[in-house]
Design an enzyme around this catalytic site. Structure first.
Site, PDB file in Angstrom:
ATOM      1  CD  GLU A   1     -16.977 -53.000  41.574  1.00 13.77           C
ATOM      2  OE1 GLU A   1     -16.281 -52.083  42.038  1.00 13.77           O
ATOM      3  OE2 GLU A   1     -16.553 -54.160  41.416  1.00 13.77           O
ATOM      4  CG  HIS A   2     -13.295 -49.628  36.971  1.00 12.99           C
ATOM      5  ND1 HIS A   2     -12.293 -50.445  36.520  1.00 12.99           N
ATOM      6  CD2 HIS A   2     -13.137 -48.467  36.291  1.00 12.99           C
ATOM      7  CE1 HIS A   2     -11.568 -49.816  35.620  1.00 12.99           C
ATOM      8  NE2 HIS A   2     -12.062 -48.615  35.455  1.00 12.99           N
TER       9      HIS A   2
END
Length: 637
Positions: free
Chosen positions: A339-340
């Site tokens: 998850e960025h």
């Protein structure tokens, strides 16, 4: 359960994740890093002019946007007012990074569409080393043990810092690699929470293992030491043997953020056990997804890792808010999905590369050399208490995710030559790969647009550059569509252009690319500066005409979004989702000596297969400039 019960984002949420002490190896160079510089307004606007000219459709557009730039930059104009506000932020000793809050919030945490596809990224691993057991339980145990060793090294500060040649780079975002989770916010903005403590040694904590949608809590240590590979295998085997199909609660994390925020609150209020489960998931070191799928091809594995499979069949066996999820399939294929929002891909590449290299080594630390397995309490199954409304929410989220996945397309290709040949030709592999992408898209536009003109583009090309040479640095944009690259693309399909002319133009284009890349790495690009200028505008102030100009907007519309990472262990591919609905995401690797690898994502209504074909042709056309021969490409890697 303060982490779960707090439904309002704390102002200081980002300070919650602790650092290892500055005196440690990992963070010894952190205090020496310079603060992110702020470019001068005149410099940014000068570069902007050049970028806009390249993407203009006619002279009228250039004339109009030039008028707006002059208005913006005139003495006493709004540009100088906004620049002054950024200067104040830069000089404020209470603000460590003039861009950080803007970037966290407006690039990621206030983004309300699904993080799956739109924010997440994935990596697919090479096969399990041949000297190790080829079972899923063994693959998972080795990956877990290796990840726990990396986590321990980080927490104890014995991990070597990442380096840019001889210089350490910022390790700040590693704080959000382990023991943390994104939380959906009810007020239009998410945040991340952490279970990490300054006193952690890496020998404490738990992981969450998902099997058939069911979460299991697995303690990672016994008697003050990490579990061995054999002990982890025992715990995983219990999960394999005792998992039945469970409710797809994980699907909720793939939904629109506002919908997930409401469903999150419903889960918490439905039963105290749900709140405990959410706390355990949020504070887990990382998540391990034991999938029942058996992907064969790199394309199948990529789709499975990226969004749960061709039809999202493993969608519920994920927790999309976790920054680190390791995926292991029943045939021992494996990958990773991240998850960025508060951590870019480069730290996870470093971690995974170290993990996979360690596993491959005959000297890998298995834990206990005699394979003695101590008596262990079995993993704890976290049971969900679902009400009819929660069940309806799961069905709704599954439908929305299915529609999202159903729109997605993906293509992969690998060239018949790699880094070694490109260097022999005298070029930077990254610049070469970018020219392949530029020529391919130039031809695609010419073939598919009504104007039959490769220059008539609906947006620019984004290449990510790391700015981690600065304190809390993340990324800057390299605008790879330049007049030099356009001129070279034109020449490649101009029958009157000689090979010598094409070579000359290629060298000019790659030289310009190298110059722009250097500026971006030094945080002297223009896009983060322009982003900052837009974000210091006050709500009651008029938006400057420049920011609304169609050409200005087009030039920062990333129709082609590109980035390159490398690990020799990612032979099966990696990628992320396209930025624009009518665009493409192009992930590429230039580090293999004998192949350049490309993964292309898009929506299905875009010509993905045609674009992949153009990449293949462009790659061979570049090669033929220096080494004419009839070669073919290796399809699907």
């Amino acid at each position: 359960m303060d982490i779960i019960q707090n439904t309002k984002r704390p102002d200081n949420w980002k300070d919650a994740a602790p650092f290892p002490p500055e005196s440690t190896v990992t963070f010894a160079g952190q205090h020496q890093l310079p603060k992110l510089p702020l470019p001068e307004l005149e410099t940014t606007l000068s570069t902007l002019r050049s970028s806009l000219k390249t993407l203009s459709w006619n002279e009228e557009e250039i004339t109009e946007v030039e008028r707006k730039i002059r208005e913006f930059e005139k003495e006493g104009g709004v540009g100088w007012t906004l620049q002054g506000r950024l200067n104040t932020r830069r000089d404020d000793t209470n603000i460590r990074h003039w861009l950080e809050d803007f970037w966290d919030n407006n690039a990621y945490l206030k983004y309300r569409d699904s993080v799956m596809i739109n924010v997440s990224y994935y990596y697919c691993f090479s096969h399990q080393p041949r000297h190790l057991p080829q079972t899923a339980v063994s693959r998972a145990a080795y990956l877990i043990r290796a990840a726990l060793l990396e986590r321990k090294a980080y927490k104890q500060g014995s991990m070597l810092p990442e380096m840019n040649r001889k210089d350490p780079i910022c390790m700040d975002t590693w704080r959000w690699m382990f023991d943390c989770c994104r939380i959906p916010g009810l007020e239009g903005a998410d945040w991340s929470v952490t279970g990490a403590k300054p006193s952690d040694t890496g020998n404490e904590g738990h992981i969450i293992v998902l099997r058939r949608n069911r979460p299991w809590k697995v303690e990672i240590s016994k008697d003050g030491r990490l579990l061995s590979v054999a002990e982890i295998e025992k715990q995983l085997q219990h999960i394999y043997d005792n998992s039945t199909e469970g409710p797809e609660v994980g699907v909720l994390t793939s939904n629109h953020r506002d919908a997930w925020a409401k469903d999150y609150a419903s889960l918490v209020s439905a039963d105290p056990q749900n709140a405990t489960n959410l706390e355990d998931i949020a504070t887990a070191a990382f998540v391990v997804c034991l999938d029942t799928a058996r992907p064969i091809s790199p394309l199948e594995l990529s789709k499975l890792t990226f969004h749960g499979g061709e039809n999202g069949e493993m969608l519920g066996n994920r927790w999309w808010d976790k920054p680190a999820q390791i995926v292991i399939c029943d045939n021992a294929e494996a990958g990773y999905v991240g998850e960025h929002s508060v951590m870019d891909g480069t730290p996870s590449v470093t971690m995974l590369d170290r993990m996979l290299s360690a596993i491959k080594s005959p000297d890998f630390d298995h834990g206990n050399t005699d394979n003695q397995v101590l008596h262990l309490s079995p993993p704890s199954l976290l049971e969900w208490k679902t009400t009819p409304s929660i069940q309806n929410a799961i069905a709704s989220a599954r439908k929305a995710a299915g529609a999202n996945i159903g729109k997605q397309d993906m293509g992969m290709t690998s060239t018949s030559y790699g880094r070694d040949a490109v260097k022999k030709f005298g070029f930077s592999p990254d610049a070469w790969a970018q020219m392949i992408i530029q020529l391919a898209y130039h031809r695609l536009v010419a073939a598919t647009s009504p104007h039959k003109n490769g220059r008539r583009r609906d947006g620019g090309t984004y290449e990510a550059a790391s700015t981690r040479g600065f304190l809390k640095g993340r990324t800057e944009t390299i605008r790879t569509v330049t007049e030099e690259s356009m001129a070279w693309c034109d020449s490649m399909d101009d029958p009157n252009a000689s090979e010598e002319e094409r070579k000359r133009l290629l060298k000019a284009a790659t030289k310009r690319h190298g110059e722009d890349a250097t500026k971006a790495v030094k945080a002297m690009g223009i896009d983060r500066h322009l982003f900052g200028l837009q974000n210091v505008l006050k709500p009651d102030e008029d938006v400057p005409e420049l920011f609304k100009d169609p050409l200005f907007v087009r030039a920062k519309t990333w129709i082609v979004s590109t980035s390159a990472i490398f690990s020799p262990h990612f032979t099966r591919g990696y990628g992320w989702g396209q930025v624009m609905p009518n665009g493409f995401g192009v992930a590429y690797m230039t580090g293999f000596p004998d192949a350049l690898k490309f993964t292309v994502t898009s929506q299905k209504d875009q010509p993905n297969t045609q674009f992949v074909g153009e990449l293949e042709k462009a790659a061979e056309d570049l090669r033929s400039l220096f080494e004419p021969q009839d070669t073919s490409l290796k399809s699907h890697m």
